[in-house]
Scaffold this motif. Sequence first.
Motif, mmCIF file in Angstrom:
data_model
loop_
_atom_site.group_PDB
_atom_site.id
_atom_site.type_symbol
_atom_site.label_atom_id
_atom_site.label_comp_id
_atom_site.label_asym_id
_atom_site.label_seq_id
_atom_site.Cartn_x
_atom_site.Cartn_y
_atom_site.Cartn_z
ATOM 1 N N LYS A 1 0.848 -1.248 -0.039
ATOM 2 C CA LYS A 1 0.032 0.046 -0.062
ATOM 3 C C LYS A 1 0.802 1.278 -0.021
ATOM 4 O O LYS A 1 1.884 1.196 0.668
ATOM 5 N N PHE A 2 0.617 2.393 -0.822
ATOM 6 C CA PHE A 2 1.222 3.440 -0.859
ATOM 7 C C PHE A 2 0.604 4.847 -0.634
ATOM 8 O O PHE A 2 -0.734 4.945 -0.850
ATOM 9 N N VAL A 3 1.160 5.752 -0.008
ATOM 10 C CA VAL A 3 0.792 6.937 0.259
ATOM 11 C C VAL A 3 1.702 7.811 -0.616
ATOM 12 O O VAL A 3 2.822 7.905 -0.391
ATOM 13 N N LEU A 4 1.167 8.656 -1.543
ATOM 14 C CA LEU A 4 1.792 9.374 -2.632
ATOM 15 C C LEU A 4 1.363 11.019 -2.401
ATOM 16 O O LEU A 4 0.088 11.091 -2.844
ATOM 17 N N THR A 5 2.265 11.690 -1.809
ATOM 18 C CA THR A 5 1.903 13.196 -1.447
ATOM 19 C C THR A 5 2.426 13.926 -2.636
ATOM 20 O O THR A 5 3.459 13.819 -3.062
ATOM 21 N N GLY A 6 1.750 15.331 -2.790
ATOM 22 C CA GLY A 6 2.328 16.111 -3.578
ATOM 23 C C GLY A 6 1.732 17.527 -3.638
ATOM 24 O O GLY A 6 0.540 17.485 -3.111
ATOM 25 N N SER A 7 2.368 18.465 -4.300
ATOM 26 C CA SER A 7 1.701 19.680 -4.469
ATOM 27 C C SER A 7 1.064 20.028 -5.552
ATOM 28 O O SER A 7 0.384 21.208 -5.649
ATOM 29 N N SER A 8 0.946 19.089 -6.460
ATOM 30 C CA SER A 8 0.309 19.503 -7.639
ATOM 31 C C SER A 8 0.207 18.028 -8.506
ATOM 32 O O SER A 8 1.214 17.224 -8.517
ATOM 33 N N ALA A 9 -0.691 18.018 -9.149
ATOM 34 C CA ALA A 9 -0.894 16.774 -10.144
ATOM 35 C C ALA A 9 -0.613 17.152 -11.513
ATOM 36 O O ALA A 9 -0.650 16.144 -12.596
ATOM 37 N N ARG A 10 -0.541 18.445 -11.629
ATOM 38 C CA ARG A 10 -0.171 18.876 -13.298
ATOM 39 C C ARG A 10 1.205 18.189 -13.932
ATOM 40 O O ARG A 10 0.769 17.509 -15.059
#
Length: 387
Positions: A97-106
């Motif tokens: 299982k993964f947690v994938l964080t980010g400030s943009s999906a662009r």
Amino acid sequence: MIRRLLNLSESNSFFLFGPRGCGKTTLIHEIFKNKNAFWIDFLNLDFELRYKQRPQLLVDEYMASAKKPEWIIIDEVQKVPSILDAVQQLIEKYKVKFVLTGSSARKLKRSQANMLAGRAFNFSLFSFSYLELKEQFDLLQVLQFGSLPKLYNKELYNEQDKIRYLKSYVSTYLKEEIIVEQLVRQIEPFHRFLEVAAQSNREIINYSKLAKEAQITDKSVARYFEILSDTLMGHLIPAYHKSIRKQQIESPKFYFFDTGIVRAIRGELNYPLKPKSYEYGNYFESFIVNEIIKQNIYLEKDYKISYLKTKEGQEIDLIVESRLKTFLIEIKSCEVLDSSEVKALITLLPSFKKAAGLVLCTNNNPNMLTKEIKAIHWQDGIREIFN
């Protein structure tokens, strides 16, 4: 720690997107601190370069580990989009299982990265809601400086430090999100656009007017608003129309996600916000709209949110549509109201089926302005909208 409203999954992989500084990493640390998890932070340049050169390294490291992690947490995943193929492999073959964080999906979308369709949920996080702040909530302070988490961690002892932080936030956004991620070819036109966009916060977008003021093309204005939206710096609110096609023809409104950020871009932080002033009313509206958007996202209600302006110039600040009911909402920062101040609401409400008229204001005592329109304290009104 201030408890967040967002209810993240603890049984399925997910993306967590949000503007910089909104508390994504802090929230993940709190939830997963006692779980069997392996952490990768792409803000660490060594990690970023290693996995960019060979994304399959993620699978190799997992296979080589003596104690297999149940979760793998990747911070700022948009910096290495190619790693998502390895993520899918580990999800499908080994049930990781993964947690994938980010400030943009662009950047992920533009690079045609594997967005793990059906394999990972999508969540968004923003600056603090008044419901999260509870007794720490102060309306005037939030309208003046916003509610980014760093403002509440006791590191910023005075207003001058808050001002310095918000100014640095804007410059960091331009540097880290726009320049480093190569979202635009030239930073100066985007910087000019950002300033005029902040001046038109909460207004219907006039593409040609903004283009002239920023000395760019109409198409650039539209593209730059997409960048602001994709980097979660704000929300595009469409015009209401029963026809989706006609709704898309009308210009949307744009609301920056945080009032402190708007005031920083506009260079207003050194000037105290005065209650009952025109500016106070504008920021109050922006704050209320953002609170409704946050709760709609956090509670996973999927209500449709729009605004309405007729050819005759009558305007409704917000229309919130659920399957069972529609709310036509006017936002007023004053305490005392009468029916003469909500003429558009009185005129337009009968055109909607199963609709209620709400005037969200600062008056603690509910007041029926007409048989169908209620003036109510904004907190009670938001509670009523979301039942």
